[in-house]
Design a protein around this motif. Sequence first.
Motif, PDB file in Angstrom:
ATOM      1  N   ASP A  24       0.831  -1.211   0.000  1.00 18.78           N
ATOM      2  CA  ASP A  24       0.000   0.000   0.000  1.00 18.78           C
ATOM      3  C   ASP A  24       0.860   1.253   0.000  1.00 18.78           C
ATOM      4  O   ASP A  24       0.564   2.219  -0.705  1.00 18.78           O
ATOM      5  CB  ASP A  24      -0.937   0.018   1.206  1.00 18.78           C
ATOM      6  N   GLU A  25       1.915   1.231   0.811  1.00 15.43           N
ATOM      7  CA  GLU A  25       2.819   2.382   0.866  1.00 15.43           C
ATOM      8  C   GLU A  25       3.490   2.601  -0.480  1.00 15.43           C
ATOM      9  O   GLU A  25       3.629   3.739  -0.930  1.00 15.43           O
ATOM     10  CB  GLU A  25       3.874   2.185   1.960  1.00 15.43           C
ATOM     11  N   GLN A  26       3.905   1.526  -1.130  1.00 20.72           N
ATOM     12  CA  GLN A  26       4.540   1.643  -2.439  1.00 20.72           C
ATOM     13  C   GLN A  26       3.545   2.169  -3.475  1.00 20.72           C
ATOM     14  O   GLN A  26       3.882   3.004  -4.305  1.00 20.72           O
ATOM     15  CB  GLN A  26       5.114   0.295  -2.894  1.00 20.72           C
ATOM     16  N   GLN A  27       2.310   1.678  -3.396  1.00 24.64           N
ATOM     17  CA  GLN A  27       1.280   2.146  -4.319  1.00 24.64           C
ATOM     18  C   GLN A  27       1.013   3.638  -4.107  1.00 24.64           C
ATOM     19  O   GLN A  27       0.892   4.387  -5.074  1.00 24.64           O
ATOM     20  CB  GLN A  27      -0.006   1.339  -4.124  1.00 24.64           C
ATOM     21  N   LEU A  28       0.942   4.078  -2.850  1.00 26.24           N
ATOM     22  CA  LEU A  28       0.735   5.493  -2.554  1.00 26.24           C
ATOM     23  C   LEU A  28       1.922   6.322  -3.038  1.00 26.24           C
ATOM     24  O   LEU A  28       1.739   7.401  -3.611  1.00 26.24           O
ATOM     25  CB  LEU A  28       0.501   5.706  -1.053  1.00 26.24           C
ATOM     26  N   LYS A  29       3.123   5.811  -2.843  1.00 23.93           N
ATOM     27  CA  LYS A  29       4.328   6.512  -3.298  1.00 23.93           C
ATOM     28  C   LYS A  29       4.308   6.680  -4.817  1.00 23.93           C
ATOM     29  O   LYS A  29       4.600   7.764  -5.336  1.00 23.93           O
ATOM     30  CB  LYS A  29       5.570   5.735  -2.861  1.00 23.93           C
ATOM     31  N   ASN A  30       3.942   5.620  -5.532  1.00 19.79           N
ATOM     32  CA  ASN A  30       3.841   5.699  -6.994  1.00 19.79           C
ATOM     33  C   ASN A  30       2.752   6.678  -7.418  1.00 19.79           C
ATOM     34  O   ASN A  30       2.928   7.446  -8.369  1.00 19.79           O
ATOM     35  CB  ASN A  30       3.571   4.319  -7.589  1.00 19.79           C
ATOM     36  N   TRP A  31       1.615   6.636  -6.715  1.00 21.72           N
ATOM     37  CA  TRP A  31       0.525   7.553  -7.045  1.00 21.72           C
ATOM     38  C   TRP A  31       0.965   9.003  -6.824  1.00 21.72           C
ATOM     39  O   TRP A  31       0.690   9.861  -7.659  1.00 21.72           O
ATOM     40  CB  TRP A  31      -0.715   7.246  -6.188  1.00 21.72           C
ATOM     41  N   LYS A  32       1.652   9.262  -5.720  1.00 22.08           N
ATOM     42  CA  LYS A  32       2.128  10.630  -5.438  1.00 22.08           C
ATOM     43  C   LYS A  32       3.074  11.107  -6.544  1.00 22.08           C
ATOM     44  O   LYS A  32       2.996  12.264  -6.970  1.00 22.08           O
ATOM     45  CB  LYS A  32       2.853  10.692  -4.092  1.00 22.08           C
ATOM     46  N   LYS A  33       3.934  10.219  -7.010  1.00 20.39           N
ATOM     47  CA  LYS A  33       4.854  10.578  -8.085  1.00 20.39           C
ATOM     48  C   LYS A  33       4.064  10.968  -9.337  1.00 20.39           C
ATOM     49  O   LYS A  33       4.331  11.994  -9.964  1.00 20.39           O
ATOM     50  CB  LYS A  33       5.773   9.388  -8.382  1.00 20.39           C
ATOM     51  N   ASN A  34       3.060  10.163  -9.682  1.00 20.98           N
ATOM     52  CA  ASN A  34       2.248  10.446 -10.870  1.00 20.98           C
ATOM     53  C   ASN A  34       1.396  11.700 -10.703  1.00 20.98           C
ATOM     54  O   ASN A  34       1.305  12.518 -11.617  1.00 20.98           O
ATOM     55  CB  ASN A  34       1.356   9.246 -11.196  1.00 20.98           C
ATOM     56  N   ILE A  35       0.784  11.861  -9.544  1.00 20.25           N
ATOM     57  CA  ILE A  35      -0.101  13.014  -9.346  1.00 20.25           C
ATOM     58  C   ILE A  35       0.706  14.302  -9.276  1.00 20.25           C
ATOM     59  O   ILE A  35       0.241  15.361  -9.707  1.00 20.25           O
ATOM     60  CB  ILE A  35      -1.027  12.829  -8.109  1.00 20.25           C
ATOM     61  N   ASN A  36       1.934  14.221  -8.776  1.00 23.38           N
ATOM     62  CA  ASN A  36       2.797  15.410  -8.766  1.00 23.38           C
ATOM     63  C   ASN A  36       3.202  15.824 -10.174  1.00 23.38           C
ATOM     64  O   ASN A  36       3.367  17.011 -10.446  1.00 23.38           O
ATOM     65  CB  ASN A  36       4.022  15.195  -7.871  1.00 23.38           C
ATOM     66  N   MET A  37       3.339  14.849 -11.089  1.00 21.97           N
ATOM     67  CA  MET A  37       3.597  15.194 -12.494  1.00 21.97           C
ATOM     68  C   MET A  37       2.391  15.917 -13.090  1.00 21.97           C
ATOM     69  O   MET A  37       2.541  16.892 -13.819  1.00 21.97           O
ATOM     70  CB  MET A  37       3.952  13.951 -13.308  1.00 21.97           C
ATOM     71  N   VAL A  38       1.197  15.439 -12.764  1.00 16.92           N
ATOM     72  CA  VAL A  38      -0.021  16.107 -13.243  1.00 16.92           C
ATOM     73  C   VAL A  38      -0.106  17.494 -12.630  1.00 16.92           C
ATOM     74  O   VAL A  38      -0.430  18.471 -13.316  1.00 16.92           O
ATOM     75  CB  VAL A  38      -1.279  15.263 -12.912  1.00 16.92           C
TER      76      VAL A  38
END
Length: 197
Positions: A24-38
Amino acid sequence: MAVHQFETAAISAHSGSTVTSVADEQQLKNWKKNINMVWRDISGHRFGSMFLSPIKSGDAPHYYEVIRKPLDLKAIKNRIRDEDITTTIEFYRDIMHMLMNALMYNAEDTDVYHMAMEILPDAQACIEQLQQTEAAVNKPKDSPGPALPDTASTASVVKADDESKAEEPEADDSDASLPAKRRRRIASERASKHLRE
Protein backbone atom coordinates in the motif's frame (compact mmCIF):
# COMPACT_ATOMS: atom_id res chain seq x y z
CA MET A 1 3.61 -26.67 21.81
CA ALA A 2 0.19 -25.02 21.38
CA VAL A 3 1.72 -21.72 22.52
CA HIS A 4 4.43 -22.04 19.85
CA GLN A 5 1.80 -22.61 17.13
CA PHE A 6 -0.16 -19.59 18.34
CA GLU A 7 2.98 -17.43 18.26
CA THR A 8 3.84 -18.67 14.74
CA ALA A 9 0.30 -17.88 13.56
CA ALA A 10 0.49 -14.42 15.14
CA ILE A 11 3.83 -13.73 13.48
CA SER A 12 2.50 -14.95 10.11
CA ALA A 13 -0.59 -12.78 10.44
CA HIS A 14 1.51 -9.80 11.42
CA SER A 15 3.99 -10.28 8.55
CA GLY A 16 1.06 -10.61 6.11
CA SER A 17 -0.29 -7.24 7.16
CA THR A 18 3.20 -5.78 6.87
CA VAL A 19 3.44 -7.02 3.29
CA THR A 20 0.07 -5.44 2.53
CA SER A 21 1.11 -2.27 4.29
CA VAL A 22 4.39 -2.14 2.35
CA ALA A 23 2.50 -2.74 -0.90
CA ASP A 24 0.00 0.00 0.00
CA GLU A 25 2.82 2.38 0.87
CA GLN A 26 4.54 1.64 -2.44
CA GLN A 27 1.28 2.15 -4.32
CA LEU A 28 0.73 5.49 -2.55
CA LYS A 29 4.33 6.51 -3.30
CA ASN A 30 3.84 5.70 -6.99
CA TRP A 31 0.52 7.55 -7.05
CA LYS A 32 2.13 10.63 -5.44
CA LYS A 33 4.85 10.58 -8.08
CA ASN A 34 2.25 10.45 -10.87
CA ILE A 35 -0.10 13.01 -9.35
CA ASN A 36 2.80 15.41 -8.77
CA MET A 37 3.60 15.19 -12.49
CA VAL A 38 -0.02 16.11 -13.24
CA TRP A 39 0.19 18.91 -10.66
CA ARG A 40 3.33 20.23 -12.41
CA ASP A 41 1.53 20.14 -15.77
CA ILE A 42 -1.36 22.17 -14.36
CA SER A 43 0.87 24.64 -12.49
CA GLY A 44 3.04 24.94 -15.62
CA HIS A 45 0.05 25.98 -17.73
CA ARG A 46 0.47 29.48 -19.10
CA PHE A 47 -2.07 30.69 -16.51
CA GLY A 48 -1.02 28.28 -13.77
CA SER A 49 0.91 30.94 -11.88
CA MET A 50 -2.37 32.82 -11.31
CA PHE A 51 -3.57 29.89 -9.19
CA LEU A 52 -0.28 29.02 -7.49
CA SER A 53 -0.59 31.03 -4.26
CA PRO A 54 -3.43 32.09 -1.95
CA ILE A 55 -5.42 35.16 -2.92
CA LYS A 56 -4.39 38.29 -1.04
CA SER A 57 -7.24 40.24 0.52
CA GLY A 58 -5.88 43.46 -0.98
CA ASP A 59 -6.04 42.00 -4.50
CA ALA A 60 -9.59 40.68 -4.18
CA PRO A 61 -11.86 42.64 -1.84
CA HIS A 62 -14.24 40.46 0.22
CA TYR A 63 -12.85 37.29 -1.38
CA TYR A 64 -12.77 35.40 1.90
CA GLU A 65 -16.35 36.43 2.65
CA VAL A 66 -17.60 35.14 -0.71
CA ILE A 67 -15.41 32.04 -1.01
CA ARG A 68 -15.79 29.82 2.05
CA LYS A 69 -13.11 27.25 1.14
CA PRO A 70 -10.32 28.95 -0.80
CA LEU A 71 -7.83 26.67 -2.55
CA ASP A 72 -4.67 27.26 -4.55
CA LEU A 73 -2.17 24.97 -6.23
CA LYS A 74 0.35 25.16 -3.38
CA ALA A 75 -2.35 24.21 -0.85
CA ILE A 76 -3.34 21.27 -3.04
CA LYS A 77 0.29 20.15 -3.29
CA ASN A 78 0.58 20.35 0.51
CA ARG A 79 -2.60 18.29 0.88
CA ILE A 80 -1.00 15.62 -1.32
CA ARG A 81 2.20 15.70 0.74
CA ASP A 82 0.24 15.46 4.01
CA GLU A 83 -1.87 12.64 2.54
CA ASP A 84 -5.12 14.57 2.88
CA ILE A 85 -5.49 13.80 -0.83
CA THR A 86 -4.74 10.16 -1.62
CA THR A 87 -6.75 9.46 -4.79
CA THR A 88 -7.00 10.95 -8.24
CA ILE A 89 -10.69 11.68 -7.64
CA GLU A 90 -9.85 13.75 -4.55
CA PHE A 91 -7.19 15.61 -6.52
CA TYR A 92 -9.69 16.26 -9.34
CA ARG A 93 -12.24 17.50 -6.80
CA ASP A 94 -9.79 20.02 -5.32
CA ILE A 95 -8.55 21.28 -8.71
CA MET A 96 -12.14 21.79 -9.87
CA HIS A 97 -13.01 23.45 -6.55
CA MET A 98 -10.11 25.89 -6.97
CA LEU A 99 -11.18 26.78 -10.51
CA MET A 100 -14.86 27.05 -9.57
CA ASN A 101 -13.88 29.50 -6.81
CA ALA A 102 -12.25 31.68 -9.49
CA LEU A 103 -15.32 31.45 -11.71
CA MET A 104 -17.72 32.23 -8.86
CA TYR A 105 -15.81 35.23 -7.52
CA ASN A 106 -14.83 36.88 -10.81
CA ALA A 107 -17.24 38.37 -13.33
CA GLU A 108 -17.42 36.79 -16.78
CA ASP A 109 -15.75 39.80 -18.41
CA THR A 110 -12.59 39.64 -16.24
CA ASP A 111 -9.20 38.25 -17.21
CA VAL A 112 -9.13 35.87 -14.24
CA TYR A 113 -12.46 34.35 -15.28
CA HIS A 114 -11.16 33.75 -18.80
CA MET A 115 -7.91 32.31 -17.43
CA ALA A 116 -9.87 29.84 -15.29
CA MET A 117 -12.02 28.90 -18.28
CA GLU A 118 -8.91 28.23 -20.35
CA ILE A 119 -7.05 26.18 -17.75
CA LEU A 120 -10.17 24.12 -16.86
CA PRO A 121 -10.31 21.80 -19.91
CA ASP A 122 -6.52 21.43 -19.91
CA ALA A 123 -6.54 20.39 -16.25
CA GLN A 124 -9.41 17.97 -16.92
CA ALA A 125 -7.49 16.43 -19.82
CA CYS A 126 -4.36 15.90 -17.69
CA ILE A 127 -6.35 14.26 -14.91
CA GLU A 128 -8.38 12.12 -17.33
CA GLN A 129 -5.18 10.88 -18.90
CA LEU A 130 -3.91 9.79 -15.47
CA GLN A 131 -7.26 8.12 -14.72
CA GLN A 132 -7.10 6.18 -17.98
CA THR A 133 -3.55 5.09 -17.24
CA GLU A 134 -4.54 4.01 -13.72
CA ALA A 135 -7.49 2.05 -15.12
CA ALA A 136 -5.29 0.31 -17.67
CA VAL A 137 -2.62 -0.57 -15.12
CA ASN A 138 -5.07 -1.74 -12.43
CA LYS A 139 -7.42 -3.61 -14.78
CA PRO A 140 -7.52 -7.38 -14.30
CA LYS A 141 -6.57 -9.20 -17.49
CA ASP A 142 -10.03 -10.77 -18.04
CA SER A 143 -12.09 -7.75 -17.00
CA PRO A 144 -13.14 -4.69 -19.00
CA GLY A 145 -12.05 -2.54 -16.04
CA PRO A 146 -13.80 0.01 -13.90
CA ALA A 147 -15.71 2.80 -15.50
CA LEU A 148 -14.04 6.17 -15.17
CA PRO A 149 -15.99 9.07 -13.74
CA ASP A 150 -17.50 11.29 -16.39
CA THR A 151 -15.42 14.41 -15.79
CA ALA A 152 -17.29 16.35 -18.44
CA SER A 153 -20.55 16.05 -16.50
CA THR A 154 -18.74 16.60 -13.19
CA ALA A 155 -17.54 19.96 -14.41
CA SER A 156 -20.90 20.85 -15.91
CA VAL A 157 -21.21 23.77 -13.52
CA VAL A 158 -19.01 25.80 -15.84
CA LYS A 159 -20.74 28.46 -17.92
CA ALA A 160 -20.25 28.28 -21.71
CA ASP A 161 -19.08 31.13 -23.87
CA ASP A 162 -22.01 31.49 -26.31
CA GLU A 163 -19.97 33.39 -28.90
CA SER A 164 -17.42 30.60 -29.31
CA LYS A 165 -20.27 28.10 -29.48
CA ALA A 166 -21.75 29.92 -32.46
CA GLU A 167 -18.36 29.85 -34.21
CA GLU A 168 -17.67 26.15 -33.59
CA PRO A 169 -19.79 23.55 -35.41
CA GLU A 170 -20.96 20.54 -33.44
CA ALA A 171 -18.29 17.87 -33.62
CA ASP A 172 -17.65 14.55 -31.99
CA ASP A 173 -15.16 15.29 -29.21
CA SER A 174 -13.77 11.78 -29.52
CA ASP A 175 -12.85 12.35 -33.20
CA ALA A 176 -9.09 11.76 -33.26
CA SER A 177 -8.67 14.02 -36.30
CA LEU A 178 -9.51 17.12 -34.25
CA PRO A 179 -6.71 18.89 -32.36
CA ALA A 180 -6.66 17.99 -28.65
CA LYS A 181 -7.29 21.57 -27.52
CA ARG A 182 -10.39 21.83 -29.72
CA ARG A 183 -11.72 18.45 -28.49
CA ARG A 184 -11.33 19.66 -24.90
CA ARG A 185 -13.11 22.94 -25.68
CA ILE A 186 -15.98 21.11 -27.37
CA ALA A 187 -16.27 18.73 -24.39
CA SER A 188 -16.33 21.70 -22.02
CA GLU A 189 -19.01 23.42 -24.08
CA ARG A 190 -21.15 20.28 -24.09
CA ALA A 191 -20.83 20.02 -20.33
CA SER A 192 -21.94 23.63 -19.99
CA LYS A 193 -24.86 23.04 -22.34
CA HIS A 194 -25.89 20.05 -20.19
CA LEU A 195 -25.98 22.36 -17.15
CA ARG A 196 -28.29 24.84 -18.84
CA GLU A 197 -30.77 22.12 -19.90
